[in-house]
Write a protein that holds these residues in place. Structure first.
Motif, PDB file in Angstrom:
ATOM      1  N   GLU A   1       0.991  -1.348  -0.243  1.00 12.07           N
ATOM      2  CA  GLU A   1      -0.005   0.132  -0.090  1.00 12.07           C
ATOM      3  C   GLU A   1       1.055   1.219   0.027  1.00 12.07           C
ATOM      4  OE1 GLU A   1      -2.257  -0.776   3.500  1.00 12.07           O
ATOM      5  OE2 GLU A   1      -3.530  -1.996   2.616  1.00 12.07           O
ATOM      6  N   GLU A   2       2.054   1.285   0.661  1.00 14.95           N
ATOM      7  CA  GLU A   2       2.917   2.429   0.976  1.00 14.95           C
ATOM      8  C   GLU A   2       3.572   2.573  -0.403  1.00 14.95           C
ATOM      9  OE1 GLU A   2       4.690   5.458   3.310  1.00 14.95           O
ATOM     10  OE2 GLU A   2       2.838   4.477   2.985  1.00 14.95           O
TER      11      GLU A   2
ATOM     12  N   GLU B   1       2.387   1.725  -3.280  1.00 14.74           N
ATOM     13  CA  GLU B   1       1.230   2.485  -4.318  1.00 14.74           C
ATOM     14  C   GLU B   1       1.120   3.961  -4.176  1.00 14.74           C
ATOM     15  OE1 GLU B   1      -1.839  -0.092  -3.645  1.00 14.74           O
ATOM     16  OE2 GLU B   1      -1.089  -1.804  -5.002  1.00 14.74           O
ATOM     17  N   ARG B   2       1.114   4.259  -2.696  1.00 16.43           N
ATOM     18  CA  ARG B   2       0.991   5.758  -2.484  1.00 16.43           C
ATOM     19  C   ARG B   2       2.034   6.659  -3.001  1.00 16.43           C
ATOM     20  NH1 ARG B   2       2.536   9.426   1.197  1.00 16.43           N
ATOM     21  NH2 ARG B   2       3.923   7.861   2.305  1.00 16.43           N
TER      22      ARG B   2
ATOM     23  N   LYS C   1       2.293   7.249  -6.830  1.00 18.56           N
ATOM     24  CA  LYS C   1       1.438   8.287  -6.998  1.00 18.56           C
ATOM     25  C   LYS C   1       2.158   9.571  -6.833  1.00 18.56           C
ATOM     26  CE  LYS C   1      -2.768   5.768  -6.646  1.00 18.56           C
ATOM     27  NZ  LYS C   1      -4.111   5.624  -6.097  1.00 18.56           N
ATOM     28  N   LEU C   2       2.650   9.764  -5.658  1.00 16.21           N
ATOM     29  CA  LEU C   2       3.278  10.940  -5.404  1.00 16.21           C
ATOM     30  C   LEU C   2       4.571  11.436  -6.412  1.00 16.21           C
ATOM     31  CD1 LEU C   2       3.540  13.311  -3.203  1.00 16.21           C
ATOM     32  CD2 LEU C   2       4.850  11.650  -1.887  1.00 16.21           C
TER      33      LEU C   2
END
Length: 343
Positions: A158-159, A161-162, A165-166
């Motif tokens: 999850e981290e 994927e975050r 995007k950033l």
């Protein structure tokens, strides 16, 4: 006196390094600012610079100015939403400084470092159970033996994927880092859904962690090559960054002729017994700096002539041919050890 055609590149990439120029403004007024640059070293990455004029930052937008990846030279007009910034400058001399900064990646890299650390810890726990070469047909029941590792994988997925995007928002597109993160996130998703596949993909899992770690280190470098910058009146036009066909042909021909000049051999007529030959592959800019250091420092302490040469040929071939220099710079530690082992 010698003029550099361009400056920067890989020799101007570490945070904190800066280059400062002095320029003169013909009359008081508002000016726009443009740069002709190339960032072709880090594929898909944006290099950032902090811009100071007369030692001060005119406004906060110049704290992190991004120079996007480009295989060729491009023009960058400092602007926001298509409207160029205006700089109020008085007649006379001024200075402009460009300092290397990490930019938006400063918000990303600490998290990437934590992910790499957590995944390496999980990998070590896995091989404590399976060994470094596990049996792909055996079910080690990792979800039961090491449930904390599986849960950590879900969190890191999850981290990743975050952060992907950033980075895409920061870099205005993808990069080698986002590709590595996407690959690793997809693999972690498979592991979480079916821990049985971990053993068959364990080697690739370690390679993906290593690739992400390598990118994390390289992302801290911010290479940038500059041709020129210009202050100009609002609404004025600037010259095209890309050269035409005949301009490129002329440049290549002149470059070929230039290789036959003495600029590529600093002391071509030094043949006395007190001469040492030094080869470097770093580049013309580094050769000029080295020449200056030798003349200002080495010559004062030693009665030895230094024959500096900029080369592109293989050192190994020169050694085999009996034409090796006394000193060769920019040699990798691996090459140095290989030559030493072979006397």
């Amino acid at each position: 006196e010698k003029y550099l055609n361009t400056i920067g590149g890989s020799s101007w990439e570490n945070p904190g390094q800066y280059i400062e120029w002095e320029f003169e403004i013909p009359e008081d007024g508002l000016y726009e600012l443009a740069f002709k640059y190339r960032q072709s070293v880090n594929a898909g990455m944006t290099s950032f610079r902090k811009i100071l004029i007369d030692g001060k930052e005119p406004f906060s937008e110049l704290d992190e100015v991004g120079f996007a990846y480009s295989s060729g030279f491009n023009n960058l007009v400092l602007a926001k939403d298509g409207e160029p910034y205006k700089f109020e400058l008085s007649k006379g001399k001024h200075t402009i400084r460009l300092e290397v900064v990490i930019g938006g990646l400063s918000e990303v890299l600490p998290y990437v470092e934590k992910i790499v650390r957590e995944l390496n810890a999980g990998y070590r726990k896995i091989i404590m159970v399976t060994g470094s070469n596990p049996d792909s047909l055996r079910n080690y029941q990792l979800e039961t033996v090491a449930p904390d590792v599986i849960e950590s994988m879900r969190t890191q997925q999850e981290e990743l994927e975050r952060l992907t995007k950033l980075i895409e928002e920061t870099m205005d597109g993808g990069s080698a880092g986002t590709k590595n993160m996407g690959t690793l996130a997809a693999q972690l998703e498979r592991f979480v859904e079916d821990p049985y596949v971990i053993t068959s993909e364990l080697t690739r899992f370690k390679s993906n962690i290593t690739a992400l770690s390598t990118w994390m280190v390289s992302a801290k470098s911010q290479p940038l090559q500059f041709d020129y910058f210009c202050f100009y009146a609002p609404g004025g036009e600037i010259k095209e960054a890309k050269a035409g066909f005949f301009e490129m042909l002329s440049f290549e021909f002149k470059s070929l002729l230039y290789t036959f000049s003495d600029e590529y051999q600093i002391n071509p007529n030094s043949e006395n017994s007190g001469t040492i030959s030094v080869w470097t592959t770093a580049g013309q800019t580094q050769l000029s700096i080295l020449k200056q250091i030798v003349e200002e420092d080495f010559y004062e302490e030693h009665d030895i002539t230094v024959d500096l040469k900029l080369v592109t040929s293989s050192l190994l071939m020169a050694i085999v041919a009996g034409k090796a220099p006394d000193i060769a710079l920019n040699i990798t530690p691996e090459d140095a050890m290989n030559y030493a082992f072979r006397n």
